[in-house]
Design an enzyme around this catalytic site. Structure first.
Site, PDB file in Angstrom:
ATOM      1  N   GLN A 199       0.802  -1.220   0.000  1.00 43.50           N
ATOM      2  CA  GLN A 199       0.000   0.000   0.000  1.00 43.50           C
ATOM      3  C   GLN A 199       0.834   1.268   0.000  1.00 43.50           C
ATOM      4  O   GLN A 199       0.294   2.359  -0.210  1.00 43.50           O
ATOM      5  CB  GLN A 199      -0.932   0.003   1.219  1.00 43.50           C
ATOM      6  N   GLY A 223       2.227  -4.643  -8.026  1.00 45.70           N
ATOM      7  CA  GLY A 223       2.045  -3.778  -9.180  1.00 45.70           C
ATOM      8  C   GLY A 223       0.710  -3.079  -9.268  1.00 45.70           C
ATOM      9  O   GLY A 223       0.645  -1.887  -9.600  1.00 45.70           O
ATOM     10  N   THR A 271       7.957 -19.565 -16.731  1.00 45.83           N
ATOM     11  CA  THR A 271       8.385 -18.530 -17.659  1.00 45.83           C
ATOM     12  C   THR A 271       7.908 -17.159 -17.199  1.00 45.83           C
ATOM     13  O   THR A 271       6.748 -16.986 -16.825  1.00 45.83           O
ATOM     14  CB  THR A 271       7.824 -18.812 -19.073  1.00 45.83           C
ATOM     15  N   CYS A 373     -21.271  -6.035   7.817  1.00 39.77           N
ATOM     16  CA  CYS A 373     -22.493  -6.164   8.606  1.00 39.77           C
ATOM     17  C   CYS A 373     -23.262  -7.398   8.172  1.00 39.77           C
ATOM     18  O   CYS A 373     -23.650  -7.515   7.016  1.00 39.77           O
ATOM     19  CB  CYS A 373     -23.360  -4.915   8.438  1.00 39.77           C
TER      20      CYS A 373
END
Length: 431
Positions: A199, A223, A271, A373
């Site tokens: 973040q 990313g 890969t 909730c």
């Protein structure tokens, strides 16, 4: 409130994910068309993809080192932040079996009580013995602002501590943790330190986080939190950190997670996803593109802070005018601007149920809730574990919204979103 004719849905969930920025997409396209080769191939078609992968490694290093000095291979590309966090924990534990408690054979990990599930659920698997080696965990509590004390973290270290793992910034309330200080002390104590910086990238200056002599040993970078696509992340692993202080690098026997063709220096088989790697590299470079006299990340941070404060003011004033009450809003997280992300606004609305509110406005304002909730009323309502850890009063916790702005958030977006939120909250309060 679900206005079918509403032409625009305002996006205020940048902490959830960012759009892929046009410059990033442009950087990716050649590796989906002309430069489609496998970077492990020794022929012509492998050369450009290989160069792109190596360039992206250097770009990511520049995010966390003021002067990139580490070997670019210290950046291991992964598929997501969860994978990076899981690998960091596994590497720390497998390299540190010599520290296991002599009586019970257990290793020990220090973390906080506000970590992402990618950390907590992984640690729980080792606690239960589903994964080995088995561990115990100390969750150091945060304060009412969602910030952990570095002294408390250090005090929690035991003789058999193999790892300290603490997020750089909380995804829900935006609190910044003292990871630079903790990293320095952990290095002095020869304890591996990992931080999930998912973040924080693109929102604050992280150069020095992986400083060569005092920085973190492992850093998670994701990313899609700063303009690259979902499906690409990285783990920085400080060179030789798994071979020091009696540790034995488990990677000497190959990958500890994905066994295969030996890619990523033998650390991760499979890969490389070259288009996405090129994308995350370009997203990193954009953070240092000049915007006037400021680097991109700094210009973005100032803009996001302005939009966040404007959003808070408009919601506060709007609710006061519509209800005549002044005690309906609580800001969750640090009050000190230097201790919080510039883009994240977590606000509790007293007397409002955020789940209901989001259901009503979701077609016109995209944001998230700090609560989940499970019923419309009564004691069975629950809310975020993060807010519980911060001792947020339940009346505010069940009405908490997480509004996270981004570099592209405009004043028009803020005006529209604040108006919609105020109107729906007022409707609930008066119903």
């Amino acid at each position: 409130m679900k206005e079918a004719n509403q032409k625009k849905c305002v996006y205020l969930d940048y902490n959830g994910t960012t759009p892929v920025y046009p410059q990033v997409l442009e950087a990716m396209l050649p590796y989906l068309t002309d430069h489609f080769g496998n970077p492990s191939s020794s022929h012509y078609f492998g050369s450009e993809p290989k160069a792109a992968v190596n360039k992206a490694r250097r770009s990511l290093l520049s995010l966390i080192q003021a002067v990139p000095v580490a070997d670019p291979s210290s950046i291991m590309f992964t598929g997501c932040g969860t994978e990076s966090n899981n690998v960091a924990i596994r590497l720390a534990l497998l390299s540190s079996t010599h520290k296991a408690n002599r009586d019970n054979g257990l290793l020990h990990v220090v973390t906080t009580n506000i970590e992402h599930p990618a950390i907590t659920q992984c640690l729980n698997s080792y606690i239960s013995g589903s994964l080995t080696p088995k561990i115990t965990v100390t969750e150091v509590p945060v304060d009412e602002f969602g910030v952990v004390s570095s002294a408390d973290v250090i005090d929690a270290i035991q003789e058999n501590t193999a790892l300290v793992t603490i997020m750089t910034a909380n995804n829900e309330v935006g609190s910044l943790q003292p990871v630079f200080e903790i990293a320095k002390i952990c290095r002095q104590k020869q304890i591996l330190f990992h931080t999930d910086a998912a973040q924080a990238v693109g929102k604050i200056d992280l150069r020095g986080l992986a400083e060569e002599t005092t920085g973190a040993d492992m850093v998670t970078i994701v990313g899609h939190k700063f303009g690259a696509p979902k499906g690409i992340a990285a783990l920085y692993i400080r060179p030789n950190c798994l071979d020091e202080s009696g540790r034995v690098n488990p990677e000497h026997g190959g990958s500890v997670l994905l066994m295969g063709g030996g890619q990523e220096g033998g650390r991760r088989g499979g890969t490389e996803n070259v288009p996405y790697i090129a994308g995350i590299g370009r997203a990193a470079d954009m953070l240092f593109d000049q915007h006037g006299d400021k680097a991109g990340w700094e210009a973005n941070a100032l803009h996001m802070q302005k939009m966040r404060l404007m959003l808070l003011e408009q919601i506060t004033v709007g609710l006061k005018e519509s209800t005549g009450q002044t005690d309906l809003i609580r800001v969750n997280g640090p009050l000190n601007e230097n201790q919080r992300l510039p883009n994240t606004l977590s606000i509790g609305l007293k007397g409002v149920q955020s789940g209901r509110l989001l259901h009503e406005i979701g077609g016109v304002v995209a944001c998230s809730s700090g609560s989940a909730c499970h019923s419309s009323s009564g004691p069975t309502m629950s809310y975020s574990a993060i807010l519980k850890a911060m001792n947020v009063p339940p009346d505010f916790a069940v009405g908490t919204l997480r509004l996270s702005v981004g570099p592209n958030t405009s004043q028009e977006d803020v005006d529209l979103a604040a108006d919609i939120i105020v109107k729906e909250a007022t409707r609930q309060l008066k119903s």
